[in-house]
Design a protein around this motif. Structure first.
Motif, mmCIF file in Angstrom:
data_model
loop_
_atom_site.group_PDB
_atom_site.id
_atom_site.type_symbol
_atom_site.label_atom_id
_atom_site.label_comp_id
_atom_site.label_asym_id
_atom_site.label_seq_id
_atom_site.Cartn_x
_atom_site.Cartn_y
_atom_site.Cartn_z
ATOM 1 N N ILE A 11 32.260 -16.909 22.751
ATOM 2 C CA ILE A 11 32.240 -17.186 24.209
ATOM 3 C C ILE A 11 30.860 -16.854 24.775
ATOM 4 C CG2 ILE A 11 33.139 -16.426 26.457
ATOM 5 C CD1 ILE A 11 35.893 -16.189 25.168
ATOM 6 N N LEU A 27 35.984 -21.882 18.380
ATOM 7 C CA LEU A 27 36.308 -21.293 19.693
ATOM 8 C C LEU A 27 37.497 -22.018 20.316
ATOM 9 C CD1 LEU A 27 35.578 -19.493 22.157
ATOM 10 C CD2 LEU A 27 33.987 -21.280 22.861
ATOM 11 N N CYS A 37 42.286 -14.796 25.008
ATOM 12 C CA CYS A 37 40.949 -15.382 24.894
ATOM 13 C C CYS A 37 40.833 -16.642 25.743
ATOM 14 C CB CYS A 37 40.637 -15.701 23.424
ATOM 15 S SG CYS A 37 40.318 -14.210 22.480
ATOM 16 N N TYR A 41 38.012 -17.290 28.302
ATOM 17 C CA TYR A 41 37.180 -18.500 28.183
ATOM 18 C C TYR A 41 37.202 -19.306 29.492
ATOM 19 C CZ TYR A 41 35.926 -23.251 26.911
ATOM 20 O OH TYR A 41 35.353 -24.492 26.875
ATOM 21 N N SER A 45 33.998 -20.095 31.762
ATOM 22 C CA SER A 45 33.542 -21.479 31.895
ATOM 23 C C SER A 45 33.566 -21.928 33.349
ATOM 24 C CB SER A 45 34.369 -22.423 31.020
ATOM 25 O OG SER A 45 35.725 -22.297 31.315
#
Ligand SMILES: [Zn+2]
Length: 189
Positions: A11, A27, A37, A41, A45
């Motif tokens: 990440i 990923l 996760c 993430y 993002s």
């Protein structure tokens, strides 16, 4: 399948922009099955999206002229109220000055008449002024007597009450009427 720790490293790499295609696939694979996760993430993002969104905040073309017009309106308003204040002060002081002049003239009307006659001031006007001052003197004496009457015959409590009422009226009359709000209104126009 990579571990959560490795996923976090990926990440970070993804955020830095130096992630390989293989790593990106790893990923995505991990994120698709690990909720923890995935949350991480998604969060990062989203931040990345916002940072990448190079929205240049440019003022509209008419911005400057609008601001100038508003400033002008405010200046005009300030000038108007300043002029108004000055006019009020001017009228108040000229009335007070005239009143003081008449009172002084009434008090010394005999001497004034003598001076007028001595300097050969037209007799008609000299006596006219003298009579005016005489009438004024009668009027002032009347006002004085009324004031004395009020002081002597009306108890002090009433005088204090009348004084308070006058003060209340004056403070209401001279209170700036929501000056701030007016300025805000000008800005909103
Ligand atoms: Zn994980």
């Amino acid at each position: 399948m990579i571990s959560c720790n490795s996923c976090n490293v990926l990440i970070t790499k993804y955020l830095d922009g130096n992630i390989s295609e293989k790593e990106q696939n790893q990923l995505m694979e991990h994120v698709s099955i690990c909720d923890l996760c995935k949350e991480e993430y998604t969060k990062y993002s989203l931040i990345l999206d916002v940072l990448n969104e190079k929205r240049e905040i440019e003022p509209p073309e008419t911005f400057e002229s609008e601001v100038m017009a508003k400033i002008q309106r405010i200046n005009l308003y300030a000038k108007k109220s300043r002029d108004k204040k000055f006019l009020k002060l001017y009228f108040a002081s000229s009335i007070l000055f005239t009143l003081a002049l008449i009172i002084a003239g009434a008090a010394f009307r005999e001497q004034l008449l003598a001076i007028f006659l001595y300097i050969n001031f037209p007799t008609k006007y000299a006596y006219g002024i003298y009579h005016f001052l005489e009438v004024s003197a009668v009027f002032f004496t009347m006002v004085k007597n009324v004031l004395i009457y009020l002081c002597v015959y009306i108890s002090e409590v009433y005088i204090i009450l009348i004084g308070l009422a006058v003060l209340a009226f004056l403070s209401k009359a001279y209170k700036p009427k929501n000056k701030k709000d007016k300025t805000v209104e000008l800005f909103q126009k």
